[in-house]
Design an enzyme around this catalytic site. Structure first.
Site, mmCIF file in Angstrom:
data_model
loop_
_atom_site.group_PDB
_atom_site.id
_atom_site.type_symbol
_atom_site.label_atom_id
_atom_site.label_comp_id
_atom_site.label_asym_id
_atom_site.label_seq_id
_atom_site.Cartn_x
_atom_site.Cartn_y
_atom_site.Cartn_z
ATOM 1 N N ASN A 23 0.866 -1.177 0.000
ATOM 2 C CA ASN A 23 0.000 0.000 0.000
ATOM 3 C C ASN A 23 0.901 1.225 0.000
ATOM 4 O O ASN A 23 1.381 1.658 1.046
ATOM 5 C CB ASN A 23 -0.911 -0.019 1.233
ATOM 6 C CG ASN A 23 -1.912 1.123 1.242
ATOM 7 O OD1 ASN A 23 -1.785 2.097 0.500
ATOM 8 N ND2 ASN A 23 -2.899 1.022 2.111
ATOM 9 N N LYS A 30 3.204 0.915 3.148
ATOM 10 C CA LYS A 30 2.881 -0.160 4.071
ATOM 11 C C LYS A 30 3.020 -1.487 3.333
ATOM 12 O O LYS A 30 2.588 -1.605 2.184
ATOM 13 C CB LYS A 30 1.453 -0.031 4.596
ATOM 14 C CG LYS A 30 1.178 1.227 5.391
ATOM 15 C CD LYS A 30 -0.292 1.274 5.807
ATOM 16 C CE LYS A 30 -0.626 2.559 6.545
ATOM 17 N NZ LYS A 30 -2.075 2.622 6.882
ATOM 18 N N ARG A 114 -2.429 -1.733 -3.644
ATOM 19 C CA ARG A 114 -3.451 -0.687 -3.663
ATOM 20 C C ARG A 114 -3.123 0.267 -4.803
ATOM 21 O O ARG A 114 -2.006 0.786 -4.897
ATOM 22 C CB ARG A 114 -3.446 0.084 -2.345
ATOM 23 C CG ARG A 114 -4.428 1.251 -2.338
ATOM 24 C CD ARG A 114 -4.128 2.191 -1.191
ATOM 25 N NE ARG A 114 -5.025 3.343 -1.187
ATOM 26 C CZ ARG A 114 -4.709 4.532 -0.676
ATOM 27 N NH1 ARG A 114 -3.517 4.724 -0.145
ATOM 28 N NH2 ARG A 114 -5.570 5.513 -0.679
ATOM 29 N N HIS A 229 -13.906 8.362 6.419
ATOM 30 C CA HIS A 229 -12.497 7.934 6.357
ATOM 31 C C HIS A 229 -11.653 9.193 6.487
ATOM 32 O O HIS A 229 -11.525 9.980 5.544
ATOM 33 C CB HIS A 229 -12.214 7.225 5.034
ATOM 34 C CG HIS A 229 -10.780 6.802 4.877
ATOM 35 N ND1 HIS A 229 -10.352 5.498 5.030
ATOM 36 C CD2 HIS A 229 -9.663 7.517 4.600
ATOM 37 C CE1 HIS A 229 -9.057 5.427 4.852
ATOM 38 N NE2 HIS A 229 -8.614 6.652 4.590
ATOM 39 N N GLY A 231 -8.074 10.591 7.315
ATOM 40 C CA GLY A 231 -6.634 10.446 7.495
ATOM 41 C C GLY A 231 -5.968 11.649 6.866
ATOM 42 O O GLY A 231 -6.533 12.737 6.823
ATOM 43 N N GLY A 233 -5.525 11.871 3.787
ATOM 44 C CA GLY A 233 -6.590 12.045 2.815
ATOM 45 C C GLY A 233 -7.900 11.784 3.528
ATOM 46 O O GLY A 233 -7.953 10.990 4.462
ATOM 47 N N ASP A 303 -0.504 17.732 10.248
ATOM 48 C CA ASP A 303 -0.709 16.621 11.186
ATOM 49 C C ASP A 303 -1.734 17.036 12.246
ATOM 50 O O ASP A 303 -1.505 17.977 13.011
ATOM 51 C CB ASP A 303 0.613 16.250 11.844
ATOM 52 C CG ASP A 303 0.555 14.951 12.637
ATOM 53 O OD1 ASP A 303 -0.463 14.714 13.317
ATOM 54 O OD2 ASP A 303 1.525 14.171 12.590
ATOM 55 N N MET A 304 -2.856 16.321 12.281
ATOM 56 C CA MET A 304 -3.905 16.670 13.221
ATOM 57 C C MET A 304 -3.433 16.610 14.665
ATOM 58 O O MET A 304 -3.878 17.404 15.516
ATOM 59 C CB MET A 304 -5.112 15.741 13.022
ATOM 60 C CG MET A 304 -6.292 16.046 13.935
ATOM 61 S SD MET A 304 -6.954 17.731 13.759
ATOM 62 C CE MET A 304 -7.819 17.587 12.192
ATOM 63 N N GLY A 348 -6.786 7.107 10.359
ATOM 64 C CA GLY A 348 -5.938 7.636 11.430
ATOM 65 C C GLY A 348 -6.603 8.646 12.337
ATOM 66 O O GLY A 348 -6.615 8.506 13.562
ATOM 67 N N ILE A 349 -7.196 9.692 11.763
ATOM 68 C CA ILE A 349 -7.868 10.712 12.565
ATOM 69 C C ILE A 349 -9.207 10.183 13.062
ATOM 70 O O ILE A 349 -9.569 10.355 14.228
ATOM 71 C CB ILE A 349 -8.067 12.000 11.741
ATOM 72 C CG1 ILE A 349 -6.714 12.606 11.360
ATOM 73 C CG2 ILE A 349 -8.894 13.010 12.523
ATOM 74 C CD1 ILE A 349 -6.815 13.766 10.382
#
Length: 418
Positions: A23, A30, A114, A229, A231, A233, A303-304, A348-349
Site C-alpha cells: 500500500n 505499508k 493498492r 475515512h 486520514g 486524505g 498533522d492533526m 488515522g484521525i
C-alpha cells in the site's frame, strides 16, 4: 469475507495462499504478509490472516521504519537519514528485506497492490500486465500524489521477481456501481462519456467497513450508513445495504473534504483566477495538493495531532473548519439516502482523535439526535454514543490491506481454475 489476526486464531502455520500486500501512499509505504485460508463460515468463504506488517513513513522528510509480527512482537523500529530513504523505491526495497521475517522463507503466491485510480475501465481487481500498467499510467494526472508511487512499487516487483503474479486493487472500484446522478458533472455530456466523472476513492477502506458491520451489526449494515475515512486524505461515503451510494470525492482525490495538505472542494473559478495571475500548471498543482488543507489554513502543520496540541488561533480555525465541513457533508449524504441510521469514523484521525469525533457529533446532534458517550469516546471504544442516542456512532479500525489480500487470493484462485 473476514480479516483476522493470526495470533488470535493460531492459524498462522495453516494451509492457504501467502499474499504480500503493498500500500504505497503519498509519503509512506505499508507492506503486510497475509495467509488467505478458506473458511465456509464467513460471507466470502475466505479469511485473510495477518502474519507480519510494517511501514515506512516520512519518506524523503523524516523516514521511520516500523514492523511487527501479528502478535505484536517488534521486528524493527528505526529512524533513517533522509538520504538513505529519499524515495519510494528505496523505502520499498528496505521493507521487503524486513518482511522476509514474516514470510518465514515461504515465497508469496502473489503481490496485491493498492492502486488509487482505476478510471472508468477497472471496476474490479485485475492481474497486472504491460497493458494494465500503461492504462494506469495514463490516469496519473488524476491522482498525482498516489498513482506514480503505486506504479513504482509494481515496476520494482516486476524487475525483482518477474515471475510473481501481481494484482491491482482499486480505491475507485467500490463506487463503480453508483447511480449516474452521483457520477455526473454539469459539463457537456460527452465529457462524461470520455471519463470526466465522479469516481470516489478510499473504496478498499469502505469495503472493509461494510463487511465488518455485516459481521458485528447486520441490522445496521443493511441500513443507511455514512462512513468518515479521515486520514491525511479524507472523504465520506454514503452506504445503503453495504453498497456505495454517494461519496464526497470526485474525478480526483482533491475534491470534497479539506485534508492534510489538499484543499478539498473548491470553486473552479479560483483556479481560473490563479491562471489569470500568471500561475502555471505545476505551481497550481503544488498549491492545491501540497500547501493547502489543514497545513495551509493553520500555517502550523498538516498533522492533526500537532494541531490539536497547538495553542495557535490558526490551528483552531483549521480544526473548526475541518469539523464544520465533515458535518456539512454528512448532512448532504443523509439527504441522498433519505435518512441516517449510523455514522462510522475510521482511518488515522477518525479512529484516534476523540476530539474530532466529539466536535463533528456536536454539530450533528440537533439534526440526528446524536448523544455522545464521552467516556467511551475518549477510550476509543467501538461504539462511542450513549444507549439513548437516536443515531449510533462508531469508531472502527479499517484494514485496506486485508481487503487487498482477499481480492488478490480470489483473483489468483480464479485464474488458476481456468
Amino acid at each position: 469475507m473476514n480479516v483476522e489476526n493470526a495470533h488470535a486464531h493460531g492459524n498462522e502455520h495453516g494451509e492457504g495462499q501467502i499474499v504480500l500486500v503493498v500500500n504505497a501512499g503519498s509519503s509512506s509505504i505499508k507492506c503486510s504478509v497475509y495467509r488467505v485460508i478458506d473458511d465456509p463460515n464467513v460471507q466470502a468463504g475466505a479469511r485473510a490472516i495477518l502474519g507480519a506488517g510494517g511501514q515506512i513513513e516520512g519518506i524523503g522528510v523524516a523516514p521511520r521504519l516500523e514492523a511487527h509480527m501479528a502478535d505484536g512482537r517488534l521486528i524493527v523500529d528505526q529512524k533513517f537519514p533522509v538520504a538513505q530513504v529519499a524515495d519510494h523505491d528505496a523505502a520499498f526495497r528496505l521493507l521487503r528485506l524486513v518482511l522476509a521475517v514474516g514470510l518465514r522463507d515461504t515465497p508469496p503466491a502473489a503481490i496485491g497492490h493498492r492502486v488509487v485510480h482505476g478510471g472508468s475501465h477497472f471496476k474490479d481487481a485485475t492481474l497486472i500486465d504491460d497493458q494494465v500498467i500503461a492504462e494506469l499510467d495514463s490516469l496519473t494526472p488524476l491522482a498525482p500524489l498516489h498513482q506514480p508511487h503505486n506504479l513504482a512499487a509494481i515496476r520494482a516487483v516486476r524487475i525483482a521477481a518477474p515471475e510473481l503474479p501481481q494484482v491491482a486493487c482499486f480505491d475507485t472500484a467500490f463506487h463503480a456501481g453508483n447511480d449516474i446522478m452521483a457520477q455526473l458533472f454539469a459539463l457537456p455530456y460527452h465529457y462524461y462519456e470520455e471519463g470526466v466523472r465522479r469516481y470516489g476513492f478510499h473504496g478498499l477502506s469502505y469495503e472493509y467497513i461494510a463487511h465488518h458491520l455485516h459481521a458485528v451489526a447486520p441490522e445496521i449494515a443493511r441500513g443507511r450508513v455514512v462512513v468518515a475515512h479521515l486520514g491525511n486524505g479524507a472523504s465520506l461515503c454514503a452506504m445503503h445495504d453495504g453498497k456505495s451510494v454517494e461519496t464526497t470525492m470526485g474525478l480526483t482525490a482533491l475534491d470534497g473534504l479539506p485534508m492534510g495538505t489538499r484543499c478539498g472542494a473548491l470553486d473552479a473559478g479560483a483556479v481560473l483566477w490563479m491562471m489569470e495571475r500568471g500561475m502555471g500548471h505545476d505551481e497550481i498543482q503544488k498549491l492545491l495538493y501540497h500547501d493547502s488543507g489543514l497545513k495551509g489554513l493553520s500555517g502550523v502543520s498538516s498533522d492533526m495531532r500537532e494541531l490539536l496540541a497547538s495553542d495557535s488561533a490558526q490551528a483552531k480555525l483549521a480544526i473548526d473548519f475541518y469539523t464544520y465541513r465533515i458535518a456539512q457533508e454528512v448532512g448532504k449524504l443523509a439527504v441522498v439516502m433519505g435518512g441516517l441510521d449510523a455514522l462510522v469514523f475510521t482511518a488515522g484521525i477518525g479512529q484516534h482523535a476523540p476530539q474530532i469525533r466529539a466536535q463533528v457529533c456536536e454539530r450533528l446532534a440537533p439534526l440526528f439526535g446524536i448523544t455522545l458517550d464521552s467516556a467511551a469516546n475518549e477510550a476509543g471504544n467501538e461504539r462511542v454514543t450513549a444507549r439513548e442516542s437516536r443515531v449510533p456512532v462508531f469508531a472502527v479500525r479499517t484494514d485496506e490491506e486485508g481487503m487487498i489480500a482477499l481480492h488478490t487470493a480470489r483473483l489468483l484462485r480464479n485464474a488458476q481454475a481456468r
